[in-house]
Design a protein around this motif. Structure first.
Motif, PDB file in Angstrom:
ATOM      1  N   VAL A 182      29.015  41.762  48.854  1.00 24.38           N
ATOM      2  CA  VAL A 182      29.982  41.150  48.446  1.00 24.38           C
ATOM      3  C   VAL A 182      31.469  41.802  48.765  1.00 24.38           C
ATOM      4  O   VAL A 182      32.620  41.456  48.996  1.00 24.38           O
ATOM      5  N   GLN A 183      31.455  43.124  48.554  1.00 24.68           N
ATOM      6  CA  GLN A 183      32.800  44.097  48.707  1.00 24.68           C
ATOM      7  C   GLN A 183      33.280  43.875  50.242  1.00 24.68           C
ATOM      8  O   GLN A 183      34.530  43.679  50.269  1.00 24.68           O
ATOM      9  N   ASP A 184      32.396  43.887  51.039  1.00 21.75           N
ATOM     10  CA  ASP A 184      32.863  43.955  52.529  1.00 21.75           C
ATOM     11  C   ASP A 184      33.212  42.602  52.915  1.00 21.75           C
ATOM     12  O   ASP A 184      34.412  42.355  53.338  1.00 21.75           O
ATOM     13  N   LEU A 185      32.591  41.676  52.073  1.00 26.62           N
ATOM     14  CA  LEU A 185      33.123  40.274  52.517  1.00 26.62           C
ATOM     15  C   LEU A 185      34.372  39.703  52.089  1.00 26.62           C
ATOM     16  O   LEU A 185      35.347  39.138  52.463  1.00 26.62           O
ATOM     17  N   MET A 186      34.550  40.391  50.739  1.00 27.69           N
ATOM     18  CA  MET A 186      35.852  39.833  50.063  1.00 27.69           C
ATOM     19  C   MET A 186      37.092  40.473  50.774  1.00 27.69           C
ATOM     20  O   MET A 186      37.992  40.141  50.925  1.00 27.69           O
ATOM     21  N   ASP A 187      36.913  41.960  51.057  1.00 25.35           N
ATOM     22  CA  ASP A 187      38.015  42.601  51.785  1.00 25.35           C
ATOM     23  C   ASP A 187      38.146  42.153  53.214  1.00 25.35           C
ATOM     24  O   ASP A 187      39.323  41.967  53.621  1.00 25.35           O
ATOM     25  N   GLU A 188      37.129  41.337  53.872  1.00 30.71           N
ATOM     26  CA  GLU A 188      37.496  40.850  55.359  1.00 30.71           C
ATOM     27  C   GLU A 188      38.229  39.343  54.941  1.00 30.71           C
ATOM     28  O   GLU A 188      39.012  39.057  55.574  1.00 30.71           O
ATOM     29  N   LEU A 189      37.829  38.565  53.839  1.00 27.02           N
ATOM     30  CA  LEU A 189      38.547  37.581  53.376  1.00 27.02           C
ATOM     31  C   LEU A 189      39.958  37.629  53.162  1.00 27.02           C
ATOM     32  O   LEU A 189      40.804  36.811  53.332  1.00 27.02           O
ATOM     33  N   MET A 190      40.243  38.644  52.467  1.00 22.07           N
ATOM     34  CA  MET A 190      41.525  39.058  52.035  1.00 22.07           C
ATOM     35  C   MET A 190      42.536  39.224  53.157  1.00 22.07           C
ATOM     36  O   MET A 190      43.655  39.110  53.096  1.00 22.07           O
ATOM     37  N   LYS A 191      42.126  39.458  54.343  1.00 19.92           N
ATOM     38  CA  LYS A 191      42.886  39.642  55.508  1.00 19.92           C
ATOM     39  C   LYS A 191      43.394  38.295  56.223  1.00 19.92           C
ATOM     40  O   LYS A 191      44.282  38.434  56.965  1.00 19.92           O
ATOM     41  N   ARG A 192      42.800  37.347  55.712  1.00 17.45           N
ATOM     42  CA  ARG A 192      43.206  35.985  56.278  1.00 17.45           C
ATOM     43  C   ARG A 192      44.221  35.382  55.514  1.00 17.45           C
ATOM     44  O   ARG A 192      44.558  35.308  54.440  1.00 17.45           O
ATOM     45  N   THR A 193      45.419  34.937  56.478  1.00 12.73           N
ATOM     46  CA  THR A 193      46.603  34.863  55.847  1.00 12.73           C
ATOM     47  C   THR A 193      46.783  33.301  55.149  1.00 12.73           C
ATOM     48  O   THR A 193      47.556  33.242  54.135  1.00 12.73           O
ATOM     49  N   ALA A 195      45.805  29.826  53.588  1.00  9.92           N
ATOM     50  CA  ALA A 195      44.890  29.543  52.404  1.00  9.92           C
ATOM     51  C   ALA A 195      43.728  28.590  52.994  1.00  9.92           C
ATOM     52  O   ALA A 195      42.632  28.651  52.405  1.00  9.92           O
ATOM     53  N   ARG A 196      43.900  27.912  54.139  1.00  7.69           N
ATOM     54  CA  ARG A 196      42.868  27.045  54.665  1.00  7.69           C
ATOM     55  C   ARG A 196      41.563  27.799  55.151  1.00  7.69           C
ATOM     56  O   ARG A 196      40.362  27.871  55.017  1.00  7.69           O
ATOM     57  N   GLU A 197      42.177  28.897  55.864  1.00  6.10           N
ATOM     58  CA  GLU A 197      41.036  29.896  56.483  1.00  6.10           C
ATOM     59  C   GLU A 197      40.275  30.823  55.578  1.00  6.10           C
ATOM     60  O   GLU A 197      39.061  30.877  55.291  1.00  6.10           O
ATOM     61  N   PHE A 198      41.173  31.122  54.371  1.00  7.10           N
ATOM     62  CA  PHE A 198      40.499  31.587  53.181  1.00  7.10           C
ATOM     63  C   PHE A 198      39.340  30.905  52.555  1.00  7.10           C
ATOM     64  O   PHE A 198      38.419  31.435  52.248  1.00  7.10           O
ATOM     65  N   VAL A 199      39.789  29.533  52.358  1.00  7.58           N
ATOM     66  CA  VAL A 199      38.960  28.936  51.399  1.00  7.58           C
ATOM     67  C   VAL A 199      37.651  28.478  52.384  1.00  7.58           C
ATOM     68  O   VAL A 199      36.572  28.455  51.718  1.00  7.58           O
ATOM     69  N   ARG A 200      37.912  28.247  53.517  1.00 11.36           N
ATOM     70  CA  ARG A 200      36.754  27.795  54.404  1.00 11.36           C
ATOM     71  C   ARG A 200      35.762  29.158  54.349  1.00 11.36           C
ATOM     72  O   ARG A 200      34.460  28.922  54.322  1.00 11.36           O
ATOM     73  N   ASP A 294      33.997  40.252  40.119  1.00  9.75           N
ATOM     74  CA  ASP A 294      35.481  40.605  40.501  1.00  9.75           C
ATOM     75  C   ASP A 294      35.806  39.935  41.707  1.00  9.75           C
ATOM     76  O   ASP A 294      36.830  39.438  42.113  1.00  9.75           O
ATOM     77  N   ALA A 295      34.697  39.594  42.462  1.00  6.41           N
ATOM     78  CA  ALA A 295      34.767  38.692  43.798  1.00  6.41           C
ATOM     79  C   ALA A 295      35.457  37.296  43.400  1.00  6.41           C
ATOM     80  O   ALA A 295      36.355  36.826  43.894  1.00  6.41           O
ATOM     81  N   ASN A 296      34.823  36.642  42.494  1.00  5.92           N
ATOM     82  CA  ASN A 296      35.328  35.419  41.997  1.00  5.92           C
ATOM     83  C   ASN A 296      36.581  35.532  41.259  1.00  5.92           C
ATOM     84  O   ASN A 296      37.668  34.562  41.832  1.00  5.92           O
ATOM     85  N   GLN A 297      37.160  36.480  40.881  1.00  9.25           N
ATOM     86  CA  GLN A 297      38.477  36.429  40.088  1.00  9.25           C
ATOM     87  C   GLN A 297      39.435  36.866  41.298  1.00  9.25           C
ATOM     88  O   GLN A 297      40.649  36.239  41.407  1.00  9.25           O
ATOM     89  N   ARG A 298      39.055  37.837  42.148  1.00 14.37           N
ATOM     90  CA  ARG A 298      39.951  37.792  43.074  1.00 14.37           C
ATOM     91  C   ARG A 298      40.127  36.462  44.001  1.00 14.37           C
ATOM     92  O   ARG A 298      41.349  36.278  44.629  1.00 14.37           O
ATOM     93  N   ALA A 299      39.182  35.685  44.369  1.00 12.47           N
ATOM     94  CA  ALA A 299      39.256  34.566  45.080  1.00 12.47           C
ATOM     95  C   ALA A 299      40.154  33.267  44.447  1.00 12.47           C
ATOM     96  O   ALA A 299      41.117  32.894  45.060  1.00 12.47           O
ATOM     97  N   ILE A 300      39.985  33.589  43.087  1.00  8.83           N
ATOM     98  CA  ILE A 300      40.719  32.483  42.286  1.00  8.83           C
ATOM     99  C   ILE A 300      42.288  32.737  42.069  1.00  8.83           C
ATOM    100  O   ILE A 300      43.140  32.002  42.390  1.00  8.83           O
ATOM    101  N   SER A 301      42.356  34.173  42.091  1.00  8.82           N
ATOM    102  CA  SER A 301      43.914  34.587  42.045  1.00  8.82           C
ATOM    103  C   SER A 301      44.529  34.435  43.347  1.00  8.82           C
ATOM    104  O   SER A 301      45.535  33.763  43.468  1.00  8.82           O
ATOM    105  N   PHE A 302      43.850  34.659  44.491  1.00 10.05           N
ATOM    106  CA  PHE A 302      44.313  34.311  45.815  1.00 10.05           C
ATOM    107  C   PHE A 302      44.733  33.074  46.130  1.00 10.05           C
ATOM    108  O   PHE A 302      45.835  32.494  46.488  1.00 10.05           O
ATOM    109  N   ILE A 303      43.640  32.176  45.699  1.00 10.03           N
ATOM    110  CA  ILE A 303      43.783  30.708  45.937  1.00 10.03           C
ATOM    111  C   ILE A 303      45.141  30.097  45.178  1.00 10.03           C
ATOM    112  O   ILE A 303      45.824  29.504  45.691  1.00 10.03           O
TER     113      ILE A 303
END
Length: 479
Positions: A182-193, A195-200, A294-303
């Motif tokens: 979960v940590q590694d995946l969220m760190d990798e997703l946060m690098k995507r600029t 919103a469409r790439e992040f949500v996908r 934490d991963a869910n909260q980071r994703a909601i905040s980013f979106i």
């Protein structure tokens, strides 16, 4: 024996005695991804499930033509190369043969090529590692429980005890690995600029592959706590019962260490520690829950940030208005009920109105009804029936001992809910009864009853309408 016993030279896994050191050359070069693609396609086509078995030889020319076909259909190198495909295919076969992936030998005048079984086995391990799939732990936890129960009943020996320890280690490792994923995946997703790439990526890689596949199963039907108490009780019973402990160490000495008693004791203690680690599974699950939250909260905040950030919003609105002006009336993109005016202040959303704060009302006090009083007394009666204290437990034991010096679990009767609770507490005390004398005084379970001793019997099983467990007996102790 110390748990930090260093590995002796004989304990180092003999990797390079089974695999040639050159085997890793194609996967460590600059063209590693391309060679891996060719290798996967070649082995799956020639020695896969629908092809030859590993070790079954075929003509070298057949392998070369197969590689030519693969390169012609989809060339991993992609760029235009001046070297003809047939020469490149011969070169790839030569390179894979020199590195050990392919084995070549001459049979008369023909050059034969195959994949050795040990290389095919190593290839399978790499593929399983690359294709991470969810591990469903419910079957592993049940397998640990059934293996230990078979050892306790005498139906199995140290092989199932060692297998149970191995599965316990895998169970704890999977919980920790899920948190790291979960940590590694969220760190990798946060690098995507975008919103469409992040949500996908969030829904395909995190929600489908981690949250639904691994986490939800882990927290529902595959919960690792379902048999934990029984597993820990049987492990402690093996550890403190001299006969069972000696039988397990004897199996390790005969099957694992070639007669080395000290090494056998070390292996037994190691596997026992692995099984006892299940008592810490609560802490591991709590850490995993925190990672998921934490991963869910980071994703909601980013979106939310991506959705609310303006980013050339004025230019986008202007382009949309210009495009609307160029459309003919009645176009499918225009609202049919809007007439000839498709934009204007009156068509915008109404401003938000501030909701009036609600006034708190005073709490109305009223006397409880007879039904409420009766339900409250019923709840108290229910809680009291399930409460086990020293007096109730002593009365239950005295009722069965009477004038006798000992009684077995087969003779205990269960006539009420409180009897069943007392019976379960006696079973728990029996599980603690084999601990060393130095620990008996500090064990709160063993201090509940004075003047009696409760221990498991070496043989036999008690079965009643509610429980099935190893037989124990209650014996008076005289000063």
């Amino acid at each position: 024996m110390s748990s930090s016993n260093p590995l002796e030279p004989d304990d180092i896994p003999p990797l390079f005695e089974r695999l040639p050191p050159e085997l890793f050359r194609p996967l460590a070069a600059s063209n590693a991804r391309r060679y891996w693609i060719v290798l996967c396609r070649l082995i799956d086509e020639m020695w896969g499930d629908g092809g030859r078995s590993p070790g079954e030889e075929t003509l070298k020319s057949v392998v070369v033509r197969k590689i030519e076909t693969l390169l012609a259909a989809s060339d991993p190198w992609e760029e235009e190369l001046e070297t003809p495909i047939d020469i490149r295919a011969h070169e790839i076969v030569r390179y894979l043969t020199e590195s050990g992936w392919l084995s070549q030998r001459r049979r008369g005048l023909a050059e034969m090529v195959t994949v050795r079984p040990v290389i095919a086995q190593f290839y399978t391990v790499l593929c399983e590692f690359a294709r991470h799939e969810p591990e469903f732990l419910g079957s592993k936890v049940r397998s640990i429980y059934f293996n230990l129960r078979a050892v306790a009943s005498g139906e199995a020996s140290g092989d199932q005890y060692a297998e149970a320890a191995k599965q316990a280690k895998q169970c704890m490792a999977h919980i920790a690995n899920t948190g790291c994923r979960v940590q590694d995946l969220m760190d990798e997703l946060m690098k995507r600029t975008s919103a469409r790439e992040f949500v996908r990526g969030f829904f395909e890689e995190y929600v489908e592959k981690v949250f639904i596949a691994d986490y939800s199963e882990l927290r529902t039907k595959d919960h690792p706590l379902q048999h934990r108490s029984q597993i820990l009780a049987m492990t402690l019973q093996f550890q403190h019962d001299e006969a069972q402990r000696e039988a397990l160490i004897a199996w390790y000495q005969e099957k694992k260490t070639g007669g080395d008693r000290i090494r056998a004791e070390f292996l037994y203690e190691r596997d026992t520690r692995l099984l006892m680690r299940l008592k810490d599974v609560d802490e591991q699950l709590q850490r995993l829950d925190e990672e998921i939250r934490d991963a869910n909260q980071r994703a909601i905040s980013f979106i939310e940030y991506k959705m609310r950030a303006p980013k050339q919003l004025d230019k986008l609105l202007a382009a949309a208005m210009q495009a609307t002006d160029r459309l003919d009336e009645g176009h499918v993109a225009l609202l049919p009920a809007s007439g000839f005016r498709h934009a204007g202040p009156e068509l915008l959303a109404k401003p938000r109105t501030v909701a009036k704060p609600t006034m708190a009302t005073t709490v109305e006090k009223r006397p409880p009804t007879l039904q409420e009083l009766a339900m409250e007394q019923l709840r108290k009666r229910m809680a009291d029936n399930r409460l086990v204290n020293r007096v109730k437990l002593a009365n239950y034991v005295v009722r069965h001992l009477e004038n006798r010096t000992a009684v077995t679990s087969d003779e205990l009767t269960i006539d009420s809910i409180n009897d069943l609770c007392c019976y379960q507490r006696l079973l728990l005390i029996a599980a603690h009864g084999a601990c060393p004398p130095s620990q008996r005084r500090s064990d709160p379970q063993l201090q509940m009853l004075k003047g009696v001793r409760i221990d498991f019997l070496p043989e036999g099983t008690t079965r009643n309408a509610y429980l099935e467990h190893p037989r124990f007996h209650i014996q008076r102790e005289y000063a």
